[in-house]
Design an enzyme around this catalytic site. Structure first.
Site, mmCIF file in Angstrom:
data_model
loop_
_atom_site.group_PDB
_atom_site.id
_atom_site.type_symbol
_atom_site.label_atom_id
_atom_site.label_comp_id
_atom_site.label_asym_id
_atom_site.label_seq_id
_atom_site.Cartn_x
_atom_site.Cartn_y
_atom_site.Cartn_z
ATOM 1 C CB CYS A 108 81.135 36.333 10.615
ATOM 2 S SG CYS A 108 80.745 36.732 8.903
ATOM 3 C CG ASP A 141 87.468 37.211 8.506
ATOM 4 O OD1 ASP A 141 87.272 36.641 7.406
ATOM 5 O OD2 ASP A 141 87.038 38.342 8.769
ATOM 6 C CG ASN A 195 76.069 38.128 6.241
ATOM 7 O OD1 ASN A 195 75.051 38.576 5.731
ATOM 8 N ND2 ASN A 195 76.183 36.857 6.556
ATOM 9 C CB CYS A 211 84.218 34.917 4.886
ATOM 10 S SG CYS A 211 85.151 35.978 3.785
ATOM 11 N NE ARG A 212 84.651 34.905 10.218
ATOM 12 C CZ ARG A 212 84.942 35.637 11.278
ATOM 13 N NH1 ARG A 212 85.453 35.057 12.346
ATOM 14 N NH2 ARG A 212 84.730 36.926 11.285
ATOM 15 C CB SER A 213 77.786 34.542 9.071
ATOM 16 O OG SER A 213 77.936 35.691 8.284
#
Length: 146
Positions: free
Chosen positions: A8, A117, A11, A13-15
């Site tokens: 993402c 995000d 690095n 939140c999402r990944s």
């Protein structure tokens, strides 16, 4: 052995959620797959995931609190079998960096949707939605590698 990298922007939140979900699912199913995560930017190198990501993962029985943000590197493109971008913007950035084996997480059971995000969401609800989306995509990716 399959190696998957989730990417993402920062690095945090999402990944890291994708990495944590994948590691949990891989462990639970005794699979031989290696996963990691990274960001296309250098904004948060060395930081742990954001508190809301840690909390939503913890609510689901997954601990991502000790993960550390890193920026994607050129060598990642040859070391990983699958590079998974969490949104089209990151796919574009990865391709600009020379990545050729990149796929969109949303193409794995989410009708090609971007994973939004949640860092820019107001409150915790967005993290719930994002977790659920990531979980669907991650499980579909892992099941496709069996």
């Amino acid at each position: 052995m399959t190696k998957i990298l989730f990417v993402c922007l920062g690095n945090i939140c999402r990944s890291p959620l994708a990495e944590g979900i994948a590691k949990y699912y891989i462990s639970k199913n005794n699979l031989d797959i290696i996963v990691d995560s990274a960001g296309t930017s250098s904004f948060h190198i060395g930081e742990n995931p954001c508190p809301h990501s840690v909390q939503i993962a913890q609510n689901k029985g997954i601990d991502i609190s000790q993960l550390t943000a890193r920026q994607v590197k050129q060598k990642d493109f040859s070391e990983f079998d699958l590079i998974i971008g969490l949104d089209k913007s990151n796919i574009t950035n990865l391709k600009i960096m020379g990545c050729k084996n990149v796929k969109l997480l949303g193409d794995f059971g989410l009708d090609g949707e971007d994973i939004p995000d949640p860092y820019f969401f107001d409150g915790f609800d967005g993290f719930e939605k994002v977790f659920d989306m990531i979980e669907v995509g991650v499980i579909n990716i892992i099941n496709s590698t069996k």
